[in-house]
Design a protein around this motif. Structure first.
Motif, short mmCIF file in Angstrom:
data_model
loop_
_atom_site.label_atom_id
_atom_site.label_comp_id
_atom_site.label_asym_id
_atom_site.label_seq_id
_atom_site.Cartn_x
_atom_site.Cartn_y
_atom_site.Cartn_z
N ASN A 1 -20.72 0.85 33.28
CA ASN A 1 -19.55 1.56 33.63
C ASN A 1 -19.59 3.13 34.11
N PRO A 2 -20.31 3.14 35.29
CA PRO A 2 -20.56 4.85 35.43
C PRO A 2 -19.19 5.60 35.57
N ASP A 3 -19.22 6.91 34.87
CA ASP A 3 -18.19 7.80 35.00
C ASP A 3 -18.52 8.65 36.55
N LEU A 4 -17.79 8.28 37.39
CA LEU A 4 -18.20 8.87 38.74
C LEU A 4 -17.74 10.23 38.88
N ALA A 5 -16.83 10.72 38.13
CA ALA A 5 -16.54 12.21 37.84
C ALA A 5 -17.61 12.80 37.38
N GLU A 6 -18.27 12.36 36.29
CA GLU A 6 -19.44 13.00 35.64
C GLU A 6 -20.45 13.28 36.86
N VAL A 7 -20.82 12.06 37.26
CA VAL A 7 -21.60 11.94 38.73
C VAL A 7 -21.59 13.08 39.57
N ALA A 8 -20.32 13.34 39.94
CA ALA A 8 -19.92 14.27 40.92
C ALA A 8 -20.07 15.63 40.28
N ALA A 9 -19.70 16.07 39.24
CA ALA A 9 -20.01 17.32 38.63
C ALA A 9 -21.48 17.73 38.64
N LEU A 10 -22.34 16.62 38.25
CA LEU A 10 -23.68 16.93 38.17
C LEU A 10 -24.40 16.80 39.68
N LEU A 11 -23.64 16.17 40.61
CA LEU A 11 -24.32 16.37 41.98
C LEU A 11 -24.02 17.91 42.50
N ARG A 12 -23.04 18.46 42.10
CA ARG A 12 -22.46 19.73 42.40
C ARG A 12 -23.60 20.80 41.96
N ILE A 13 -23.96 20.73 40.84
CA ILE A 13 -24.84 21.21 40.41
C ILE A 13 -26.30 21.47 41.01
N ALA A 14 -26.71 20.00 41.35
CA ALA A 14 -27.85 19.87 42.10
C ALA A 14 -27.89 20.52 43.47
N ASP A 15 -26.67 20.30 44.02
CA ASP A 15 -26.45 20.90 45.57
C ASP A 15 -26.50 22.29 45.32
N SER A 16 -26.03 22.89 44.30
CA SER A 16 -26.06 24.42 44.25
C SER A 16 -27.34 24.90 44.12
N ALA A 17 -28.39 24.19 43.31
CA ALA A 17 -29.51 24.46 43.05
C ALA A 17 -30.31 24.40 44.43
N SER B 1 -34.38 15.02 48.13
CA SER B 1 -34.54 13.39 48.46
C SER B 1 -33.87 12.76 47.58
N THR B 2 -33.96 12.87 46.06
CA THR B 2 -33.38 12.17 45.05
C THR B 2 -31.89 12.62 45.04
N ARG B 3 -31.67 14.02 45.23
CA ARG B 3 -30.37 14.41 45.28
C ARG B 3 -29.39 13.49 46.32
N LYS B 4 -29.92 13.54 47.40
CA LYS B 4 -29.30 12.84 48.73
C LYS B 4 -28.89 11.40 48.43
N GLN B 5 -30.02 10.67 47.67
CA GLN B 5 -29.88 9.28 47.79
C GLN B 5 -28.78 8.97 46.57
N VAL B 6 -28.86 9.70 45.47
CA VAL B 6 -27.82 9.60 44.36
C VAL B 6 -26.47 9.79 45.06
N GLU B 7 -26.36 10.82 45.94
CA GLU B 7 -25.12 11.16 46.27
C GLU B 7 -24.56 10.10 47.33
N GLY B 8 -25.51 9.51 48.05
CA GLY B 8 -25.08 8.33 48.81
C GLY B 8 -24.70 7.14 48.11
#
Length: 616
Positions: free
Chosen positions: A201-217, A233-240
């Protein structure tokens, strides 16, 4: 206590104590300006020295600059040195250096301008700031140890962002350390986002917060190095995948007749996805539309959410398609948009999904692009542009790939009827594009020369595309010839058209004239040079065959002489083509000529070149 690696500030410490260092190898440094004791004890300086609140200290320094004329330079400089002592103490302390870094901004200290500073003060400020940068990078690396938490990643991100604000003070070692830290941060964040998304049961808000950090990097690395991050590539696939999961939630809320909740969730999705740059504007459009509508509140929210979701799905899907990293997510997004958008507004979604499917699912792409073209025409019955022509071209491409899908690996049709139908529909698509162009051209204002030129250029492009297809279709030789001759009347200086005409005329004399016209326009056209030489060689072979068949010796001698003349005519064209771009067929033709002319040296040279070329 954790050991720290910092920039040595021994000289700075001595300077701050009022004793500048000297060495035998360096001339004595200029003594700092003497400060009057009364001025040194100015209340402002005393308050700075006693202040332990970084934010208050910033305000005091700003005040120093504003009141410089009133206080005098000596007091202002002494206040800056007092702040430098604070910075030095903060950087030497264990723990979080961000409080000290709050004091470092702009030209290293807030409220202090370089032109007002003494060289010694600038050196002191620079040294302190570099020590703070070293502490900052060290703290970032420490936070990115084994299995860092989301809080660790967020804190490391904040530290690195602050360091980047002072990047003009980086040493080369610091720059490399910062780049390595950004890579480490981005990889940790992208992998953590993927792991969070894989949970039951993924916490999609948690995923979004982590993706924002990866995007900043990722952005920081690209800005610093001009190249994409290794984890991109990993970041974009997870974001999709994350966006697809979010859209499924929105879809379920709509199905449960909860449009307002769906709208709120979609707003958070857009806010959490940095690539959805249109998101806020779309939300504003929906809200404005709801205010103006006379429908009920629920109806307004429901229709607004549908349109918003469809537009967001379209925008994000286009980004994924352009990035070519997660086509599955893009297809799901387009499908989601088609489920919720009214049919009369769906043509753009059909168009984008058709483009996505063209090479992998050409039959489905044909259906999507047909729907897109019909929808566009219904929405734009009086269009005066090239959009419809472009849509019809995309439908042609889908039919092209559909025809290829009916061919085996050798290019033969496995299903002759289906293959022929796809070929026919290719031409029909281009014919339709030309019809749309003619209608648009008839509506163009006589004063709009730019638009008229654009439509005419697109028409010519499609006519050339149609000719290129006609010339390869069985039974269409005469149609292709007529189309080529018509285009040459419009484009007499288009060298490739003369080449095509030479292939289509079926007459050696006319082909020779066409190739000479092409070479007059483009003397170094490789294909024209080769074709011109090959044409003459073919004539020579035909004449040579006649010489073998005749029983009249005089006639045979005359024919053989004619063969030699033809070979002499062909050779310069082939030599020029060889000089531009070597090719096996050119060398084989030249070997044939050398054999006939008994040119042993030329034969050996061409043969060696051919062997070298074939050996590559």
């Amino acid at each position: 206590m954790r050991r720290r690696t910092v920039v040595c500030l021994g000289c700075l410490s001595l300077f701050l104590a009022g004793c500048p260092p000297t060495t035998p190898d360096e001339p004595p440094q200029r003594q700092p300006e003497q400060v009057d004791p009364a001025e040194a004890q100015h209340p402002r300086v005393a308050e700075i020295e006693a202040c332990d609140d970084p934010e208050r200290l910033v305000a005091l320094l700003d005040g120093l600059d504003q009141d410089r004329e009133e206080l005098g330079r000596a007091v202002a400089d002494e206040g800056c040195l007092a702040a430098a002592r604070k910075l030095l103490a903060a950087s030497d302390a264990e723990g979080d250096p961000r409080g000290a870094l709050l004091l470092s901004a702009g030209d290293c200290l807030p409220g202090v301008y370089p032109e007002y500073q003494s060289s010694q003060l600038r050196e002191a400020i620079t040294g302190v700031s570099q020590q703070l940068l070293a502490a900052l990078l060290e703290s970032s690396v420490a936070l990115l140890g084994d299995a860092p938490s989301r809080e660790d990643l967020e804190q490391a991100d904040a530290l690195l962002v602050t360091a980047d604000n002072l990047s003009e003070l980086f040493t080369e070692t610091m720059r490399r350390a910062a780049s390595a830290a950004w890579e480490d941060l981005g990889l940790h964040a992208a992998e953590a986002a993927g792991q969070a998304l894989d949970a039951e049961n993924p916490d999609l808000a948690e995923v979004a917060a982590l993706l924002r950090i990866a995007d900043s990097a990722a952005w920081s690395i690209e800005d610093a190095l001009g190249s994409p991050a290794s984890f991109e590539s990993t970041r974009k696939q997870v974001e999709g995948r994350w966006l697809v999961a979010r859209c499924h939630q929105v879809r379920q809320l709509i199905a449960d007749a909860m449009p307002q909740e769906a709208d709120a969730l979609l707003a958070r999705v857009i806010e959490g996805s940095p690539d959805l740059v249109r998101g806020k504007d779309l939300l504003q459009e929906v809200w404005e539309w709801c205010e103006e509508s006379q429908l009920s509140e629920v109806r307004e929210a429901f229709l607004g959410t549908r349109r918003l979701l469809a537009n967001a799905a379209l925008a994000r899907g286009q980004i994924l398609v352009n990035g070519d990293v997660y086509p599955g997510a893009a297809a799901e997004l387009f499908a989601l948009g088609l489920e919720v958008v009214p049919p009369e507004e769906a043509w753009n979604l059909h168009f984008n999904r058709g483009l996505l499917r063209t090479q992998t699912q050409p039959a489905a792409a044909v259906e999507d692009l047909q729907a897109a073209l019909s929808g566009w025409q219904a929405e734009n019955p009086e269009a005066v542009n090239t959009d419809g022509m472009m849509l019809a071209q995309m439908l042609f491409n889908a039919y092209f790939w559909l025809a290829l899908s009916y061919e085996d690996e050798y290019g033969y049709a496995r299903d002759a009827d289906a293959h022929a139908a796809a070929q026919k529909n290719m031409l029909a698509s281009l014919d339709h594009a030309l019809q749309l162009g003619a209608r648009a051209l008839a509506r163009v204002s006589p004063d709009d020369a730019k638009l008229r030129s654009a439509i005419e250029d697109k028409t010519t492009e499609i006519e050339l595309q149609r000719l290129d297809r006609l010339r390869w279709l069985p039974g269409q030789e005469q149609a292709a010839l007529a189309a080529c001759e018509a285009l040459l009347e419009k484009l007499p200086e288009h060298a490739p058209l003369h080449l095509v005409l030479a292939e289509l005329v079926g007459d050696s004399g006319r082909a020779r004239v066409a190739l000479d016209a092409a070479l007059a326009l483009e003397p170094d056209n490789h294909q024209a040079l080769f074709n011109r030489g090959a044409l003459v060689i073919n004539e020579a072979v035909a004449v040579q065959r006649q010489s073998y068949e005749t029983e009249d010796f005089d006639e045979a001698d005359a024919l053989t002489q004619q063969v030699g003349e033809l070979y002499q005519e062909a050779r310069p064209f082939l030599e020029r083509a060889l000089a531009i771009q070597p090719a096996s067929e050119i060398l084989q033709a030249l070997i044939q000529i050398a054999l006939f002319e008994e040119d042993g040296e030329g034969f050996a040279r061409y043969k060696a070149q051919l062997e070298e070329l074939q050996g590559q």
